[in-house]
Design a protein around this motif. Structure first.
Motif, PDB file in Angstrom:
ATOM      1  N   LYS A 127       0.825  -1.268   0.069  1.00 40.65           N
ATOM      2  CA  LYS A 127      -0.094  -0.104  -0.142  1.00 40.65           C
ATOM      3  C   LYS A 127       0.819   1.271  -0.114  1.00 40.65           C
ATOM      4  O   LYS A 127       0.446   2.278  -0.439  1.00 40.65           O
ATOM      5  N   ARG A 128       2.077   1.041   0.377  1.00 40.10           N
ATOM      6  CA  ARG A 128       3.007   2.317   0.472  1.00 40.10           C
ATOM      7  C   ARG A 128       4.200   1.965  -0.180  1.00 40.10           C
ATOM      8  O   ARG A 128       4.678   0.835  -0.384  1.00 40.10           O
ATOM      9  N   TRP A 129       5.185   2.984  -0.504  1.00 34.11           N
ATOM     10  CA  TRP A 129       6.416   2.736  -1.115  1.00 34.11           C
ATOM     11  C   TRP A 129       7.445   2.096  -0.094  1.00 34.11           C
ATOM     12  O   TRP A 129       7.953   1.208  -0.474  1.00 34.11           O
ATOM     13  N   THR A 130       7.174   2.463   1.078  1.00 36.23           N
ATOM     14  CA  THR A 130       7.653   1.796   2.113  1.00 36.23           C
ATOM     15  C   THR A 130       7.746   0.224   2.407  1.00 36.23           C
ATOM     16  O   THR A 130       8.516  -0.453   3.184  1.00 36.23           O
ATOM     17  N   ASP A 131       6.613  -0.123   2.010  1.00 42.80           N
ATOM     18  CA  ASP A 131       6.271  -1.686   1.949  1.00 42.80           C
ATOM     19  C   ASP A 131       7.257  -2.490   1.448  1.00 42.80           C
ATOM     20  O   ASP A 131       7.370  -3.627   1.663  1.00 42.80           O
TER      21      ASP A 131
ATOM     22  N   ALA B 145       7.904  10.200   0.025  1.00 44.14           N
ATOM     23  CA  ALA B 145       7.600   9.419   1.032  1.00 44.14           C
ATOM     24  C   ALA B 145       8.088   9.453   2.316  1.00 44.14           C
ATOM     25  O   ALA B 145       7.411   9.165   3.324  1.00 44.14           O
TER      26      ALA B 145
ATOM     27  N   PRO C 143       0.440   3.986  -4.476  1.00 42.98           N
ATOM     28  CA  PRO C 143       1.166   4.391  -2.913  1.00 42.98           C
ATOM     29  C   PRO C 143       0.417   5.259  -2.244  1.00 42.98           C
ATOM     30  O   PRO C 143       0.018   6.538  -2.828  1.00 42.98           O
ATOM     31  N   GLU C 144      -0.016   5.093  -0.977  1.00 37.70           N
ATOM     32  CA  GLU C 144      -0.631   6.159   0.098  1.00 37.70           C
ATOM     33  C   GLU C 144       0.171   7.356   0.012  1.00 37.70           C
ATOM     34  O   GLU C 144      -0.343   8.550   0.228  1.00 37.70           O
ATOM     35  N   GLU C 145       1.389   7.532   0.026  1.00 42.17           N
ATOM     36  CA  GLU C 145       2.190   8.718  -0.164  1.00 42.17           C
ATOM     37  C   GLU C 145       2.171   9.359  -1.326  1.00 42.17           C
ATOM     38  O   GLU C 145       2.822  10.474  -1.192  1.00 42.17           O
TER      39      GLU C 145
END
Length: 283
Positions: A159-163, A193, A262-264
């Protein structure tokens, strides 16, 4: 209201650019030629542009040679030619590549009298390609870079880049290097992000350090869309920064692929036509 650019418009734009802004002569210097060489991205890009090319050849009697490749490959060859005897006449390029090529004096400005349709493109986009009142590219295709993933293989959907740093993806993340447009756009998304700015050296260094930490999860560093597609098809890569259009095409072809914005924030992607410096002469 956003203006929709139809297939007919794209055909018209390509035709006018090929006739008036083809910057080379198919690698033949200033010799007359009835062949135009254009560089496009491989896969679906090359497949979907074929009808437009066939229409252009029928209408003009000119021959079009399509060469698939990537920005980094094309820029290397253009710089090596120093704007002379370039192996292409017209290229699809990303904004950062256009900026570098224009700064190096390798692009021919578009003659707006011969390409009147350029006024129908997004003015905010074209402004980015304008230097001293001259436009050096025609932005025609917009999308977003997010995360493509194998729905049948990931333990949890990203869901996020950091995932991408999640240990559950270890050994199954593919990331392109910044020399390839997907990698450069992912790097920009990562900086954002992390709450940073691309203009801030500390934020850039922080993102590079994060990429170093990502190595334990990475299985490959693909530098073209074909390689990314193969990694996803084989299941070697479960998650990879990729463009939405490419991912949806794979899904339409039957691959169990999902796509996450992505959420960011996804990264805006823009493809544009650019003509090279030399004049094209029709024999």
């Amino acid at each position: 209201m956003k203006r929709k650019i139809s297939a007919l418009f794209i055909l018209s734009l390509i035709s006018m650019l090929l006739l008036s802004a083809c910057g080379g002569s198919g690698g033949q210097g200033n010799k007359k030629s009835d062949t135009v060489v254009i560089g496009v991205y491989g896969g679906d890009w090359e497949k979907h542009i074929k009808p437009s090319i066939e229409g252009f050849e029928k209408d003009t009697g000119l021959k079009v040679k399509v060469v698939s490749g990537t920005d980094s490959e094309w820029l290397t060859k253009l710089k090596a030619s120093n704007g002379q005897n370039a192996p292409y006449d017209l290229l699809i390029l990303q904004p950062d590549s256009i900026q570098r090529a224009q700064s190096a004096g390798l692009l021919q400005p578009i003659d707006q009298k011969k390409v009147p349709n350029i006024k129908d493109l997004y003015h905010s986009v074209q402004k980015r390609f304008t230097v001293d009142g001259k436009q050096y590219a025609a932005g025609f295709s917009m999308g977003q870079l997010g995360i493509a993933y194998r729905k049948d293989l990931v333990p949890q959907e990203p869901k996020r880049w950091t995932d991408l740093w999640n240990s559950s993806y270890q050994g199954h993340v593919a990331v392109s290097s910044p020399t390839y447009s997907a990698g450069l756009q992912f790097f920009a998304g990562l900086i954002n992000a992390q709450g940073g700015l691309e203009s801030n050296k500390k934020d850039v260094d922080k993102a590079f350090n994060s990429l170093a930490d990502l190595k334990k999860n990475v299985t490959a560093y693909p530098d073209n869309p074909g390689s990314i597609q193969t990694l996803l098809e084989r299941g070697d890569a479960w998650v990879v920064p990729f463009w939405d259009g490419r991912a949806y095409s794979l899904e339409d072809a039957g691959l169990d692929v999902g796509f996450a914005y992505p959420e960011e924030g996804a990264v805006a992607a823009l493809a544009s036509w650019a003509g090279l410096l030399q004049q094209f002469k029709m024999g």
